[in-house]
Structures are given as structure tokens and as C-alpha cells.
Design a protein around this motif. Structure first.
Motif, PDB file in Angstrom:
ATOM      1  N   ARG B 104       0.799  -1.119  -0.320  1.00 12.63           N
ATOM      2  CA  ARG B 104       0.099  -0.188  -0.541  1.00 12.63           C
ATOM      3  C   ARG B 104       0.801   0.848  -0.244  1.00 12.63           C
ATOM      4  O   ARG B 104       1.781   1.879   0.738  1.00 12.63           O
ATOM      5  N   THR B 137      -3.290   0.019  -3.519  1.00 10.57           N
ATOM      6  CA  THR B 137      -2.707  -0.628  -2.829  1.00 10.57           C
ATOM      7  C   THR B 137      -2.880  -2.272  -3.396  1.00 10.57           C
ATOM      8  O   THR B 137      -4.471  -2.423  -4.045  1.00 10.57           O
ATOM      9  N   CYS B 139      -1.108  -6.104  -4.892  1.00  7.28           N
ATOM     10  CA  CYS B 139      -0.060  -6.803  -5.005  1.00  7.28           C
ATOM     11  C   CYS B 139       0.039  -7.164  -6.344  1.00  7.28           C
ATOM     12  O   CYS B 139      -0.773  -6.371  -7.003  1.00  7.28           O
ATOM     13  N   VAL B 176      -6.120  11.481  -5.848  1.00  5.83           N
ATOM     14  CA  VAL B 176      -5.539  10.364  -5.932  1.00  5.83           C
ATOM     15  C   VAL B 176      -6.726   9.719  -6.144  1.00  5.83           C
ATOM     16  O   VAL B 176      -8.032   9.638  -5.148  1.00  5.83           O
ATOM     17  N   ASP B 177      -7.385   9.334  -6.731  1.00  2.12           N
ATOM     18  CA  ASP B 177      -8.057   8.218  -6.696  1.00  2.12           C
ATOM     19  C   ASP B 177      -8.342   6.920  -6.821  1.00  2.12           C
ATOM     20  O   ASP B 177      -7.224   6.606  -7.378  1.00  2.12           O
ATOM     21  N   GLN B 178      -8.366   6.436  -5.538  1.00  3.83           N
ATOM     22  CA  GLN B 178      -7.978   5.507  -5.569  1.00  3.83           C
ATOM     23  C   GLN B 178      -8.351   4.387  -5.856  1.00  3.83           C
ATOM     24  O   GLN B 178      -7.804   3.018  -5.808  1.00  3.83           O
ATOM     25  N   SER B 179      -9.458   4.438  -6.178  1.00  3.58           N
ATOM     26  CA  SER B 179     -10.423   3.110  -6.652  1.00  3.58           C
ATOM     27  C   SER B 179      -9.924   2.608  -7.907  1.00  3.58           C
ATOM     28  O   SER B 179     -10.159   1.706  -8.072  1.00  3.58           O
ATOM     29  N   SER B 180      -9.202   3.581  -8.397  1.00  2.77           N
ATOM     30  CA  SER B 180      -8.394   2.991  -9.499  1.00  2.77           C
ATOM     31  C   SER B 180      -6.986   2.433  -9.383  1.00  2.77           C
ATOM     32  O   SER B 180      -6.890   2.071 -10.961  1.00  2.77           O
ATOM     33  N   ILE B 182      -6.637  -0.132  -6.780  1.00  2.00           N
ATOM     34  CA  ILE B 182      -6.688  -1.456  -6.257  1.00  2.00           C
ATOM     35  C   ILE B 182      -6.446  -2.665  -7.349  1.00  2.00           C
ATOM     36  O   ILE B 182      -7.584  -3.185  -7.641  1.00  2.00           O
ATOM     37  N   GLY B 183      -5.410  -3.239  -6.303  1.00  3.42           N
ATOM     38  CA  GLY B 183      -5.317  -3.834  -7.332  1.00  3.42           C
ATOM     39  C   GLY B 183      -5.515  -5.220  -6.418  1.00  3.42           C
ATOM     40  O   GLY B 183      -6.479  -5.234  -5.825  1.00  3.42           O
ATOM     41  N   SER B 184      -4.951  -6.661  -6.643  1.00  2.00           N
ATOM     42  CA  SER B 184      -5.501  -8.066  -6.711  1.00  2.00           C
ATOM     43  C   SER B 184      -4.644  -8.929  -6.405  1.00  2.00           C
ATOM     44  O   SER B 184      -3.219  -8.396  -5.615  1.00  2.00           O
ATOM     45  N   ARG B 185      -5.189  -9.754  -5.794  1.00  2.00           N
ATOM     46  CA  ARG B 185      -3.958 -11.267  -4.799  1.00  2.00           C
ATOM     47  C   ARG B 185      -3.490 -11.790  -6.044  1.00  2.00           C
ATOM     48  O   ARG B 185      -2.335 -12.327  -6.105  1.00  2.00           O
TER      49      ARG B 185
END
Lengths: 260, 209
Positions: B104, B137, B139, B176-180, B182-185
Motif C-alpha cells: 500500500r 494497494t 499485489c 488520488v482516485d484510490q479506486s483506480s 486497488i490491486g488484486s492478489r
């Protein structure tokens, strides 16, 4: 599956077989004889104690179903012990309002299952989610007279074992030192999911991770501070990632700890 | 400005801003980091791989309508390799991997991921300097390719790449548009997005006018 494996490997069925057989016969003789006699004309009460395979076959289904139902109750109690509130949430998610059609005779009917779960949750000091009891619809009971009688006897017998089954789960859990849900840890993981959108930072137990995940899933205000619609649309997927990654992080800590 | 590993270790232990911390989980050994004198942190290989299904697609043409481009599920096959098991990357094979660490970044930090030269010298190339934006945020997806002559076994948990963390100056967290980010595992292929200019320049109807 976990509960069934434990039931099988610990040979718990053997603890209850005689009790269940005696319970079925007692119930037949003392409370259901008239119904039984109607279905098995010419039978005598004393015949029930004989080893005659034809006589035994008239009540054996009740014994088999009571034994299977006891195993299912055990599995529910073990699941509840291990996963606490998250077990109830998952149970409701997967089985409410009902599975279609007639009830499965090897399970207590859903009303009784819920009753057992609520009772066990109270004994184990686990909170019952709001509206849990009313989430479920009544299941169809069998209508064929012999089956109806025998499953009703099985229900009565397995019902009487609920307290013994809770104790069995608690004794087994104590002996195996099984982890129980820790509210402080659940709250810590929940904060990590909610505030940072990161999986757990430390090694945590499966039950704490799952409970935190369910709490976040049921929280409609989660990620309001981030306030982007896309986050809410993808909420289930993101939570799934956080939960599964938390399990991986915990496995990492477990494996590296052992190697030290 | 690239942040020294020792400073990163301090930020991981005591976030500069508790509401917007730098997080790496599982955490690297902070004491080792402080002593390393390095400008980067090693990251480990995760358990998920994504390979293209070569037999399913004749041509990847991103200039066609989005409706006719095969979905990620049709283009790729996902593999889970548990700890203790391995994935063999054959010569000239290409596969997407993922970092074991979930990262993150605060809104005033960005990062760059590159391979480790020791792997590179054996033919394993990892990504081409992947940029990680402030507020990300998740992987990190890695592009793994064996350009050598012999198959290479890689196992989850192996240190495979390194991340350089930079300080971003002059940014405004509210943009900062955090929704863009958001990663995945799991590794993801992602969509190639063409902007309006690229679409106009690629339009061959113009040549026929």
C-alpha cells in the motif's frame, strides 16, 4: 467436511450407537407404539428387543437417520465453535430461506437445526446475528406414513443428544487446543480491511480473518472515506482478495516461524 | 527522490501519517533493511500465475471494437502454485506472476519495480520497470519471461524482484482516485486502453478518403 472428518477419525459415532438404538426402541415402545402397530400389523412390543432381522428392519431407518442427524449436529457445533459468528452468517447465506423440496432425512429439519445452533451459540457465548431465526422457511416433511413415523422418532432421539454433542465438541476442542474467535483480533483485522484496504499485517487465525471479513461484508458504510462508486461495486471481490491474502500472509508467517 | 531502505524500514515501523501509511505485508525484515544500505527492497514471488492460451487466439488486435476482443478468461489460464511447489518457465515462455507482498503506497509515494540482476543473468527477465502510482494497494503483477536456453524452476516465496520507492512532491491527495489503484492478489492482464488520439491515428478510413 471438516466436522465429518473429525467425526470419522475420532470414531465418535461409536459413543452414541447404543444410546441411539436404546432411544429409538424406548420412543417406539413408550410413545409411538400405536402408530407402529398400525404399520406393522400383528407386532408385539417384546418383538422389538429380538435380533430378528425382519423386525429390526422395521425400525432400523430411524436408528440410521438419528445417527446421521447426530453427526450433522456435531458438524454444526464444531463449525460454530471454530468459526463463531461467521459460521452463522455463512450458514444463513448458503441455506436460507431453504433448500428446495423435501427435507433430507439424514439432517435435522431446518427449524430444529436453527434451534440447535441458537442454543449452542448461547452456550458458547457467540452472538446470534439479528433476524437469524426468521431467515429460514419451514421444510416439507415426508408424507409416506412409515417414513414419517420413523423420521419423527429419529428427530426426537437426535434432539435429546444436543447437549451431549455440545460437550463433545467442547471437550474435543479443549483437548486439541483449537483457537476460538478473539474479538480484539477480529476488530484489528477489520480496521486493516476497512481503513487501509490491506490484508492482515501479522499472523492471524482463520476464524479471526473470516469474522472480520463477514463484519466488513455486512457493513454498508465500509470505505465511505474513500467514497468512490467503483469500490462499492467491487466490494465483494476486494473483500475476497483481502480475506484470502490474509490467509496466505498467515501461512507465510507460520511456515517461516517453523523454519527458524 | 528515491528513499533509502533504512528510511523505508523506519516508515514501515512508524508511519509518517497514521491515516495514510506505507504498508508491505508480509513485512520484510526491518532490522536487515536498516543495515542493508540499499536503495530498494526485495520482493518475493507469489503463488499465482497467469499464462496466455496460445491456441485460442489467432491475433490480439486491440484496435477492434471492445466487444470482439476476447475476455481475459478466454485469453488466459490461471495457475495456483502452493508454497513448496514450483513453476517451470521454459525457454521463450512468458507468464504473468505476482508479488507475494501486498503493498500500500501513501498518496505521496510512488514506486518502480525491476528484476534482480542475478535472475536476469540466468535468463529470467522480470518486467520492464513497472510503475506503481501513489495510493496503490494490492499485489504487483510481474511479467516473467525466460529468454535463456534452459528451463527455470521458480517457487513461491523466492526473492524475485526489487522495488524502489520514490517521494512524490507537489501532489494533492484529494486528486488520488484510490479506486483506480486497488490491486488484486492475483496477476491480471488488464485492458489496453486507447485514447482518442490513438484511435483517430489508427483509423484507416482516413487513408481511403
Amino acid at each position: 467436511m471438516l466436522g465429518h472428518s473429525v467425526w470419522e477419525s475420532e470414531r465418535f459415532a461409536a459413543k452414541f450407537e447404543k444410546q441411539i438404538e436404546n432411544g429409538v426402541l424406548k420412543e417406539l415402545k413408550n410413545s409411538r407404539w400405536e402408530e407402529y402397530e398400525l404399520l406393522n400389523v400383528g407386532s408385539k412390543v417384546s418383538d422389538l428387543d429380538s435380533d430378528d432381522m425382519f423386525v429390526r428392519s422395521t425400525w432400523l431407518p430411524a436408528y440410521t437417520w438419528a445417527l446421521l442427524q447426530s453427526e450433522e449436529i456435531f458438524c454444526d457445533f464444531l463449525g460454530l465453535y471454530l468459526f463463531a459468528e461467521s459460521y452463522l452468517h455463512a450458514f444463513s447465506y448458503l441455506t436460507s430461506p431453504s433448500t428446495s423440496g423435501q427435507r433430507s432425512l439424514g439432517y435435522p429439519n431446518i427449524t430444529r437445526r436453527i434451534h440447535h445452533l441458537v442454543y449452542a451459540a448461547t452456550v458458547m457465548k457467540i452472538s446470534i446475528p439479528a433476524g437469524f431465526k426468521s431467515d429460514f422457511a419451514k421444510e416439507e416433511e415426508p408424507t409416506e406414513p412409515s417414513q414419517k413415523l420413523l423420521v419423527s422418532i429419529a428427530d426426537t432421539v437426535s434432539n435429546l443428544l444436543a447437549t451431549d454433542l455440545i460437550k463433545l465438541v467442547q471437550d474435543f476442542a479443549n483437548e486439541k487446543k483449537l483457537h476460538r474467535r478473539n474479538p480484539d483480533k477480529v476488530s484489528q483485522i477489520q480496521d486493516e480491511f476497512r481503513n487501509m484496504i490491506v490484508p492482515t499485517l501479522e499472523q492471524q487465525t482463520l476464524t479471526d480473518i473470516l469474522n472480520a471479513g463477514w463484519n466488513c461484508s455486512l457493513d454498508s458504510d465500509i470505505w465511505d472515506n474513500v467514497s468512490h462508486d467503483k469500490l462499492h461495486e467491487a466490494k465483494d471481490q476486494i473483500l475476497q482478495d483481502l480475506i484470502l491474502k490474509s490467509m496466505e500472509v498467515s501461512e507465510y508467517h507460520e511456515r517461516t516461524k517453523k523454519e527458524q | 527522490m528515491i528513499i533509502n531502505a533504512g528510511q523505508i524500514a523506519r516508515e514501515l515501523k512508524h508511519p509518517l501519517n497514521a491515516d495514510d501509511p506505507l504498508i508491505i505485508t508480509p513485512s520484510p525484515d526491518l532490522e536487515e533493511l536498516k543495515k542493508s544500505g540499499s536503495a530498494s527492497i526485495d520482493l518475493r514471488l507469489g503463488c499465482w500465475f497467469l499464462a496466455c492460451r496460445a491456441s485460442r487466439t489467432g491475433l490480439l488486435d486491440v484496435y477492434k471494437s471492445q466487444d470482439v476482443i476476447p475476455s481475459e478468461a478466454k485469453l488466459t489460464k490461471s495457475y495456483y502454485v502452493p508454497f513448496g511447489d514450483g513453476f517451470v518457465l521454459h525457454p521463450r515462455a512468458f507468464v504473468l506472476g505476482v508479488t507475494l507482498e501486498w503493498i500500500r503506497l501513501p498518496t505521496d509515494r510512488s514506486a518502480m519495480v525491476i528484476g534482480r540482476s542475478s535472475w536476469g543473468r540466468h535468463g529470467l527477465i522480470i518486467a520492464t520497470a513497472t510503475g506503481v502510482h501513489p495510493g496503490f494497494t494490492g499485489c504487483l503483477t510481474l511479467e516473467l519471461s525466460n529468454v535463456g536456453e534452459i528451463p527455470i524452476m521458480i517457487k513461491p516465496g523466492t526473492t524475485i524482484c526489487q522495488i524502489f520507492i520514490h517521494k512524490v512532491e507537489g501532489g494533492d491527495p484529494k486528486f488520488v482516485d484510490q479506486s483506480s489503484f486497488i490491486g488484486s492478489r492475483k496477476p491480471t492482464l488488464g485492458a489496453i486502453k486507447l485514447d482518442e488520439i490513438a484511435r483517430l491515428l489508427a483509423n484507416d478510413d482516413f487513408n481511403n478518403q
